[in-house]
Motif scaffolding. Sequence first.
Motif, short mmCIF file in Angstrom:
data_model
loop_
_atom_site.label_atom_id
_atom_site.label_comp_id
_atom_site.label_asym_id
_atom_site.label_seq_id
_atom_site.Cartn_x
_atom_site.Cartn_y
_atom_site.Cartn_z
N GLY A 132 0.79 -1.22 0.00
CA GLY A 132 0.00 0.00 0.00
C GLY A 132 0.82 1.26 0.00
O GLY A 132 0.34 2.32 0.43
N ILE A 133 2.04 1.17 -0.50
CA ILE A 133 2.96 2.31 -0.49
C ILE A 133 3.25 2.72 -1.93
O ILE A 133 3.69 1.90 -2.75
N GLU A 134 2.99 3.98 -2.24
CA GLU A 134 3.19 4.49 -3.59
C GLU A 134 4.65 4.89 -3.78
O GLU A 134 5.19 5.69 -3.02
N PRO A 135 5.32 4.33 -4.79
CA PRO A 135 6.71 4.72 -5.02
C PRO A 135 6.81 6.04 -5.78
O PRO A 135 6.07 6.28 -6.74
N ILE A 136 7.71 6.91 -5.32
CA ILE A 136 8.17 8.05 -6.12
C ILE A 136 9.59 7.68 -6.53
O ILE A 136 10.48 7.60 -5.68
N VAL A 137 9.81 7.43 -7.80
CA VAL A 137 11.09 6.89 -8.26
C VAL A 137 11.91 7.99 -8.93
O VAL A 137 11.48 8.58 -9.93
N THR A 138 13.07 8.25 -8.37
CA THR A 138 14.01 9.20 -8.93
C THR A 138 14.98 8.46 -9.84
O THR A 138 15.59 7.48 -9.44
N LEU A 139 15.13 8.93 -11.05
CA LEU A 139 16.01 8.28 -12.00
C LEU A 139 17.48 8.60 -11.75
O LEU A 139 18.35 7.75 -11.96
N TYR A 140 17.76 9.82 -11.30
CA TYR A 140 19.16 10.21 -11.10
C TYR A 140 19.32 10.96 -9.79
O TYR A 140 18.86 12.08 -9.64
N HIS A 141 19.98 10.31 -8.85
CA HIS A 141 20.32 10.94 -7.57
C HIS A 141 21.84 10.87 -7.41
O HIS A 141 22.36 10.25 -6.49
N TRP A 142 22.54 11.45 -8.41
CA TRP A 142 23.97 11.78 -8.36
C TRP A 142 24.93 10.66 -8.73
O TRP A 142 26.13 10.89 -8.80
N ASP A 143 24.45 9.42 -8.96
CA ASP A 143 25.38 8.32 -9.20
C ASP A 143 25.57 8.06 -10.70
O ASP A 143 25.17 7.03 -11.23
N LEU A 144 26.20 9.00 -11.39
CA LEU A 144 26.46 8.87 -12.82
C LEU A 144 27.40 7.69 -13.08
O LEU A 144 28.41 7.54 -12.39
N ILE A 180 4.60 8.08 -10.17
CA ILE A 180 5.24 9.37 -9.90
C ILE A 180 6.73 9.20 -10.15
O ILE A 180 7.41 8.45 -9.45
N TRP A 181 7.24 9.90 -11.16
CA TRP A 181 8.64 9.86 -11.51
C TRP A 181 9.31 11.20 -11.23
O TRP A 181 8.70 12.26 -11.43
N ALA A 182 10.55 11.16 -10.80
CA ALA A 182 11.41 12.34 -10.72
C ALA A 182 12.62 12.05 -11.60
O ALA A 182 13.26 11.01 -11.46
N THR A 183 12.92 12.95 -12.49
CA THR A 183 14.03 12.71 -13.42
C THR A 183 15.38 12.89 -12.74
O THR A 183 16.16 11.95 -12.61
N ILE A 184 15.66 14.10 -12.30
CA ILE A 184 16.97 14.45 -11.74
C ILE A 184 16.78 15.12 -10.39
O ILE A 184 15.96 16.03 -10.25
#
Length: 491
Positions: A132-144, A180-184
Amino acid sequence: MKVLVLLSVFWLPGILGQISNKKFPESFQFGAATAAYQIEGAWDEDGKGESMWDRFIHEDPDRVKDRQNADIACDSYHKWREDIELLKELGVTLYRFSVSWPRILPNGTPNKINQAGIDHYKTFIKALKEAGIEPIVTLYHWDLPQHLLELGGWLNEQIADYFGEYARIAFKNFGDDVKIWATINEPKSTCLIGYGAGDSPPGLKLVADGVYQCAKVQLLAHAKAYHIYDDEFRAQQGGRISLVLDTTYNEPASDSDADKFGAELETEFNLGWYANPVYIGDWPELMKTRIANRSRQEGYSFSRLPEFTAEQLKYVNGTFDYFGLNMYTGLTAQYTGEFDIGEPNYYLDKGTSTSHGADWTPSTVSWLYSYPVGMRKLLNLVWNKYNPGTIYVTENGWASDGSLNDQGRIDYLQAYLSNLLDAILEDGVNVAGYTTWSLMDNFEWTEGYTQKFGIIHVDFDSPNRTRTFKESGRWYQKVVATRCLIDSCDE
């Protein structure tokens, strides 16, 4: 311990102000946040590639305050089931976390896809949804991925194309469950610290020009991912996508026109730098004018702030479905006048000086001062200037020494959440959710394990990385359950 107790007493009542006795709307979602590099560990397991942070720290452990690394961190790559149980115990309905680019694409390119990494995140995301937990997924959190850094990193506009390929693979594999997506995450921090101060990878000191090129490339990368989602996946998956920006609230140091201008400059050179191209359509006019003028005086025939082409402006503008906001503190800002022309520098371009207000409350770390009313002011600024439709506060938190008795963190969160609630109920700002930083103590970049942001304690001396609720975690659990910041709220 004594420090935290003293701070708690010092805060009341002037700094904290009146805590709201209203309830959060039923539609409002509470959550917590983390990032892959800071919690996962398993840095070279199951086909994961090397990130620029792996290389940066392994090459020179002295780059981290306590000479530690994130090779194991919280070991969440293996302990993800336990992490979900903690989230369920908290009662939250949002979990913001990031996907590791090199865990999916070991060298950052689509030439080699690591199925083990994809399977890991698929399993994790599905388990979150079942809980029952909605993910907000960040694609880039500094680990290039290190390979892409060697291609020029965020100074090379082609990295935007590589980011688009990575984003497409993530959307294809996870998008049925991720809405819900977060790009950078925090592009400003990536650019200023990594390409300006040189304290983070790639460790470059290009404060005159590299910081501006870095900003442009990251915005192009964000826009690339947005358009791929919009064109190829939105109709079927029905999600939302934006980027996450960090800023302080900048209060004029006095009522003078000069200091009001200084606060405006500070905001434009921080928040506006990244928000304006996405939400309005170009770099802030103050940035364009000031940097162009100073560049000419420095002998350039062009501005050090790279221009967007007309096509790029159109491509970047409007690439949002919400506003992701990270806010920890505030600053007082002054206009210093024009600095002498000399070595080109972002900080001289701004023409401001900043400090913490004399009455603001210090944390146990020097950079963090509490200014909770800044949350309400900042939310109103974002709402009225950028018209994002919806705001998520995606990071907000307090650093301490890791003690389980963390009253200072409770005071901080209570005050900031109270101002957030006032923005919703009194000002009409549509804040849909809040994910506190952080779910658990983790690897805090070059601060190592010397700063603890978690509402859950992690024993990094234990091979099991034992998790234990702090008092702030129990307090937050109660807030989530009652939707109330004090013992009894008005209905």
